[in-house]
Design an enzyme around this catalytic site. Structure first.
Site, PDB file in Angstrom:
ATOM      1  CG  HIS A  16     -10.242   1.092   1.995  1.00 56.78           C
ATOM      2  ND1 HIS A  16     -11.301   1.517   0.746  1.00 56.78           N
ATOM      3  CD2 HIS A  16      -8.970   0.703   1.315  1.00 56.78           C
ATOM      4  CE1 HIS A  16     -11.265   0.259  -0.497  1.00 56.78           C
ATOM      5  NE2 HIS A  16      -9.827   0.270  -0.224  1.00 56.78           N
ATOM      6  CD  GLU A  49      -5.484   3.843   0.573  1.00 51.01           C
ATOM      7  OE1 GLU A  49      -5.744   2.617   0.590  1.00 51.01           O
ATOM      8  OE2 GLU A  49      -6.779   3.374   1.428  1.00 51.01           O
ATOM      9  NE  ARG A  97      -7.315  -6.466  -7.688  1.00 47.24           N
ATOM     10  CZ  ARG A  97      -7.835  -5.411  -6.464  1.00 47.24           C
ATOM     11  NH1 ARG A  97      -7.772  -6.126  -5.046  1.00 47.24           N
ATOM     12  NH2 ARG A  97      -7.199  -4.708  -6.477  1.00 47.24           N
ATOM     13  CG  ASP A 157      -3.958  -4.065   0.113  1.00 49.70           C
ATOM     14  OD1 ASP A 157      -3.911  -4.550   0.987  1.00 49.70           O
ATOM     15  OD2 ASP A 157      -4.932  -3.154  -0.354  1.00 49.70           O
ATOM     16  CD  GLU A 207      -3.708  -2.388   3.454  1.00 47.42           C
ATOM     17  OE1 GLU A 207      -5.018  -1.974   3.002  1.00 47.42           O
ATOM     18  OE2 GLU A 207      -2.862  -0.628   3.588  1.00 47.42           O
ATOM     19  CD  GLU A 232      -9.737  -2.837   1.199  1.00 49.55           C
ATOM     20  OE1 GLU A 232      -9.978  -3.416   0.039  1.00 49.55           O
ATOM     21  OE2 GLU A 232      -8.951  -3.184   1.924  1.00 49.55           O
ATOM     22  CG  HIS A 255     -12.565  -2.973  -7.896  1.00 45.40           C
ATOM     23  ND1 HIS A 255     -12.758  -3.040  -6.541  1.00 45.40           N
ATOM     24  CD2 HIS A 255     -10.473  -3.452  -7.263  1.00 45.40           C
ATOM     25  CE1 HIS A 255     -11.929  -3.320  -5.602  1.00 45.40           C
ATOM     26  NE2 HIS A 255     -10.258  -3.974  -6.121  1.00 45.40           N
TER      27      HIS A 255
END
Length: 392
Positions: free
Chosen positions: A318, A338, A48, A214, A240, A268, A22
């Site tokens: 994850h 993933e 975020r 998600d 999810e 996750e 992130h």
């Protein structure tokens, strides 16, 4: 051959991408208007990073053996994790045989029980554990997946997580998982926008391509139920992480509420066999998604996977790049993997932990043969500036 012992444990931090994915510059899809638990507050809705999702940064754990072999791993943990490694956990590793991973995990976990159990402490233990597996595999000159019993398939197949499932289909992925953009605080209008986005993507990808949502812990049971029921029209494969991780009762209710054929997934942000035991025994979900860099590492993921297998629940870890690839290729109950699209516009395949790792493999046409280099098969990029804040 006598096995070496562990000589030194070192913890570093680094900013800008890496394991804390992130921690990206502006304009990245992963920091766009995405539904989060903080989206109930308008001032934290658009980004975020605005509420600090990237404050931790990346933790790099390096473990050196007495024969000079060095294992390492990366996870999310930053300076807090570095403190825990250097000031607390290192004592349980230095001087031990590189083979004694189970004992070292046990001592790290139970010594931190009074302030740990989940969160950044388990992230940190996970990073240490992954570095131990990397070290042992390098000592034995084998890839980690051979230490886990060997591969059960020739290659991995992937779905892609990102803002453009339509482009993911063109790249050969088997499905695409979208970030949900609007949560309960944005009302019926936001719900409609979520459904419109799903409908748009379904029209672009056709009927034979998986689509998932998600929800990143941001919904409640009534909203998630409405979303799931309405999304069924567009063939949503699974929904999810709709609820906060500790709401096991809510997940069990949601799983009863969703349309037949739609799966509920989560995990996750769960940790250890005990957390996943709750999810499994309460029938909270159809597949679990432990992050090997957060749930307790490979050592704990082995146990989590066995629990899930006994409950006939799939394990689809994850993200976590090579750390999950080496595990997934060895387990029948992990039929696909993933891939997190880390290109800012989700329009090309780039390594998940870029720029921190070198030799990090990526899928080609949605598939990958896991490399057979010793350890996890990756190297630290010497151009990334590592800082050791708590050198001993």
């Amino acid at each position: 051959m006598a096995m070496p012992t562990i000589r030194h444990v070192r913890a570093f931090i680094v900013r800008g991408g890496g394991a804390d994915y992130h921690d990206q510059p502006g304009g990245h899809w992963i920091d766009d208007h995405i539904s989060t638990p903080m989206a109930r507050y308008p001032e934290y809705r658009q980004s975020r990073q605005s509420f600090g999702i990237n404050v931790l940064g990346t933790l790099v754990v390096e473990i050196e053996a007495s024969d000079g072999t060095v294992g390492f791993a990366v996870t999310t943990g930053g300076e807090i994790g570095a403190f825990i490694v250097e000031k607390h956990l290192a004592r349980f590793l230095e001087g031990q045989l590189v083979t004694d991973i189970e004992k070292m995990w046990d001592q790290m976990y139970f010594s931190t029980l009074y302030y740990g159990r989940k969160g950044v402490v388990l992230n940190t233990i996970s990073g240490v554990d992954l570095a131990l597996w990397d070290l042992l595999a390098k000592v034995r000159k084998e890839p980690v997946y051979q230490l886990l019993g060997g591969p059960v398939r020739d290659e991995l197949v992937f779905y892609a997580t990102g803002a453009r499932p339509d482009l993911a289909k063109e790249m050969g992925f088997i499905g695409g998982k979208l970030p949900l953009q609007h949560g309960p605080a944005e009302g019926d209008a936001g719900l409609r926008q979520n459904l419109d986005k799903l409908a748009e993507m379904r029209s672009r990808v056709g009927d034979d391509f998986w689509l998932m949502y998600d929800c990143w812990m941001s919904l409640d049971v009534p909203y998630a139920t409405r979303l799931a029921q309405a999304a069924h029209e567009y063939g949503l494969k699974w929904i999810e992480e709709c609820l906060p991780p500790d709401d096991y009762w809510g997940y069990a209710e949601l799983r009863r509420n969703v349309p037949r054929g739609m799966m509920v997934s989560t995990g996750e942000h769960e940790a250890t066999r005990w957390g996943f035991r709750m999810l499994l025994e309460m029938q909270c979900c159809d597949l679990i998604q432990p992050d090997v860099g957060w749930c307790g590492g490979i050592t704990e993921l082995i146990k989590i996977s066995a629990l899930a297998d006994a409950h006939n629940v799939m394990v689809v870890p994850h993200g976590s790049s090579v750390y999950s690839y080496h595990f997934v290729v060895t387990r029948h109950n992990s039929p696909f993997a993933e891939f997190l699209m880390m290109a800012p516009k989700a329009d090309e395949v780039v390594p998940m932990f870029t720029p921190l790792l070198l030799d990090e493999p990526v899928p080609v046409n949605g598939r990958m043969k896991v490399p057979d280099a010793p350890g996890f098969g990756v190297r630290l990029n010497p151009e990334c500036a590592l800082v050791r804040p708590y050198a001993r």
